[in-house]
Design an enzyme around this catalytic site. Structure first.
Site, PDB file in Angstrom:
ATOM      1  N   GLU A  63      36.212 -59.230   7.311  1.00  0.00           N
ATOM      2  CA  GLU A  63      35.513 -58.071   7.886  1.00  0.00           C
ATOM      3  C   GLU A  63      36.488 -57.020   8.415  1.00  0.00           C
ATOM      4  OE1 GLU A  63      32.220 -56.990   8.661  1.00  0.00           O
ATOM      5  OE2 GLU A  63      31.778 -58.318   6.982  1.00  0.00           O
ATOM      6  N   GLU A  73      28.122 -47.684   0.289  1.00  0.00           N
ATOM      7  CA  GLU A  73      29.238 -48.570   0.636  1.00  0.00           C
ATOM      8  C   GLU A  73      29.416 -49.555  -0.498  1.00  0.00           C
ATOM      9  OE1 GLU A  73      28.813 -50.941   4.210  1.00  0.00           O
ATOM     10  OE2 GLU A  73      28.124 -49.244   5.393  1.00  0.00           O
ATOM     11  N   LYS A 117      36.827 -55.274  14.689  1.00  0.00           N
ATOM     12  CA  LYS A 117      35.530 -55.819  14.290  1.00  0.00           C
ATOM     13  C   LYS A 117      35.520 -57.331  14.463  1.00  0.00           C
ATOM     14  CE  LYS A 117      33.088 -53.642  10.906  1.00  0.00           C
ATOM     15  NZ  LYS A 117      32.848 -53.137   9.537  1.00  0.00           N
ATOM     16  N   GLU A 165      39.780 -52.380   9.972  1.00  0.00           N
ATOM     17  CA  GLU A 165      39.239 -52.219  11.331  1.00  0.00           C
ATOM     18  C   GLU A 165      39.475 -53.502  12.130  1.00  0.00           C
ATOM     19  OE1 GLU A 165      35.639 -49.394  11.779  1.00  0.00           O
ATOM     20  OE2 GLU A 165      35.201 -50.504   9.951  1.00  0.00           O
TER      21      GLU A 165
END
Ligand SMILES: *[C@@H]1O[C@H](CO)[C@@H](O)[C@H](O)[C@H]1NC(C)=O
Ligand SMILES: *[C@@H]1O[C@H](CO)[C@@H](O)[C@H](O)[C@H]1NC(C)=O
Ligand SMILES: *[C@@H]1O[C@H](CO)[C@@H](O)[C@H](O)[C@H]1NC(C)=O
Ligand SMILES: *[C@@H]1O[C@H](CO)[C@@H](O)[C@H](O)[C@H]1NC(C)=O
Ligand SMILES: *[C@@H]1O[C@H](CO)[C@@H](O)[C@H](O)[C@H]1NC(C)=O
Length: 448
Positions: free
Chosen positions: A319, A256, A313, A310
């Protein structure tokens, strides 16, 4: 041999297909397209050739059937204690892998995610037996032996990472947990996978260093190596930690890495321009073949975090905004991974250099005198997909002399200039060199 002009007209993409650029496909978002749509989109519309998922969802695994994309699947941390039983591991492989493995290119099974950093004893101690049991279960099904077993780690497993040569795994974990893990990876030909985020390590002073932009570099005072970017320093810290335990020949995969494109008010340096810069520069760097100071000439298989924003999250706004694409598959920003797209010679973000030398001394990128001609030809093709090469085409002001070396010099220098004169932008597989004398000749003026 093809004429240069026809080589120039070949229409190649910025990032070669098969370069090893992957993406993390997380699903905590509303209105995501189906895994099937995602798999089709990635294989038909992007040059991404591998994907990593955080689950082992059969629908997703099936969706990637016959796409050619390689997929890394993750078993959740919760299952690690169960997988310490060989029979459970065998059953898991029979149920979750075997039915799909002939059609879907399953590359690896990742056991948990950052399990060692959970501080949960049953996960940490269970990890190694779980990995061994899965590997045994896979080899017992002879035809599936190509699937590797690994696990992704956070950089938090290091107790020391600065300077990179002092990299060290946390005491207690190093010999008890990590050493057996490294032995296993070595024996099975699996890579060590690490989540490395300059985004979580930079300060105001090191932003350019984190973004692969022109900067003063950071010196490792033990080795004298100068680090031009933070990711190299992070990777070399991991390399040093492994070396300390006696392992120097295990591949490192960047499981990642990324940069969010949007953040909350209090989050600094979270903008779309910076995310674009990071990911674009990242790709060019990891596929350039230059490697790091301690691991020269290596390329690193890399999984960008992440495919989608996303929105479900928790945590700070950033984030939820690491994604390259919106849920409707339109790009959040474009790093040149779309197949149909031609990377236009746009202006890159202006780099505000803090390096007085680079500001005052003019630099050009030219081929080394003894550089291989085939390599220079490839450099021309590659650079000319990015920058304007009309001057070296027939009739252009740098067409004469019509030699590969002269044309490569022009193209490579334009490329170097266009991307902000990072030293790695003049690497070209070892065939380029930075010069401080002006290579212009006759009517052919080189920009600096
Ligand atoms: C599976 O993926 C790997 C890694 O990208 C690639 O080398 C291999 O050719 C792929 N296999 C198939 C059958 O597509
Ligand atoms: C450790 O992880 C296991 C598996 O997820 C879980 O069942 C257990 O409650 C955890 N233990 C602690 C102390 O959190
Ligand atoms: C490098 O710097 C560290 C921390 O400042 C110091 O402890 C170490 O002695 C230095 N090493 C050398 C070779 O100067
Ligand atoms: C670059 O730095 C100068 C002087 O510090 C400043 O005035 C200018 O706004 C900066 N430009 C950018 C694009 O950040
Ligand atoms: C890396 O490549 C360069 C240029 O081709 C070569 O001179 C050097 O010896 C290589 N280094 C290693 C460690 O293979």
């Amino acid at each position: 041999m093809l004429a240069l002009s026809s080589l120039l007209s070949l229409f190649l993409l910025f990032i070669p297909q098969g370069a090893g650029i992957g993406v993390n496909y997380g699903k905590r978002a509303t209105n995501l397209p189906s895994p099937f749509q995602v798999a089709q989109f990635l294989s038909q519309n992007t040059i991404i050739d591998r994907v990593k998922i955080f689950d082992s969802d059969p629908t997703t695994i099936k969706a990637f059937a016959n796409t050619g994309l390689a997929i890394d699947i993750t078993i959740s941390n919760d299952l690690i204690p169960h997988l310490t039983k060989a029979s459970f591991a065998q059953h898991w492989v029979q149920t979750n892998i075997i039915p799909y493995a002939s059609r879907t290119n399953i590359s690896r099974i990742l056991v948990g995610n950052e399990a060692i950093s959970t501080a949960n004893k049953s996960l940490i101690l269970g990890l190694m037996p779980a990995m061994q049991n899965l590997h045994k279960a896979l080899v017992s099904v002879a035809r599936q032996h190509k699937i590797k077993v690994s696990t992704a780690h956070s950089l938090g497993i290091l107790s020391t990472s600065v300077p990179p040569s002092a990299g060290k795994f946390k005491d207690g974990y190093d010999t008890a947990v990590i050493k057996p893990l490294l032995s296993f990876l070595k024996a099975t030909g699996s890579p060590f996978m690490v989540n490395a985020y300059p985004f979580f390590g930079f300060t105001v002073d090191t932003l350019d260093y984190a973004l692969f932009r022109l900067n003063n570099g950071v010196v490792d005072n033990e080795t004298g190596h100068v680090y031009a970017n933070m990711l190299d320093a992070q990777l070399d810290a991991v390399h040093s930690a492994m070396k300390r335990l006696g392992f120097t020949d295990i591949d490192i995969v960047i499981a990642e890495t990324g940069w969010p494109s949007f953040g909350g008010e209090s989050e600094v340096s979270v903008t779309m321009d910076l995310a674009l810069d990071y990911n674009k520069n990242l790709i060019r760097h990891v596929i350039s073949g230059i490697g790091t100071p301690l691991m020269s000439n290596r390329t690193f298989e890399t999984y960008i975090f992440e495919l989608f924003n996303e929105d479900l999250k928790s945590g700070p706004a950033s984030e939820r905004n690491f994604g390259l694409f919106h849920a409707d598959l339109t790009p959040v920003y474009d790093i040149g991974i779309l197949k149909t797209e031609v990377t236009p010679p746009e202006k890159t973000t202006v780099t505000n250099s803090t390096n007085p030398i680079s500001d005052n001394v003019k630099q050009w990128c030219i081929p080394k005198l003894n550089a291989d001609k085939t390599m220079l030809q490839e450099n021309i093709i590659f650079a000319c997909t990015q920058v304007d090469c009309h001057p070296i085409q027939p009739g252009g002001f740098c067409f004469n002399p019509d030699t590969i070396h002269a044309h490569a010099a022009y193209a490579m220098n334009e490329y170097f200039r266009f991307y902000g004169k990072n030293s790695f932008d003049c690497y070209f597989g070892g065939s380029g060199i930075i010069s401080t004398s002006d290579p212009s000749y006759g009517s052919c003026k080189f920009n600096s």
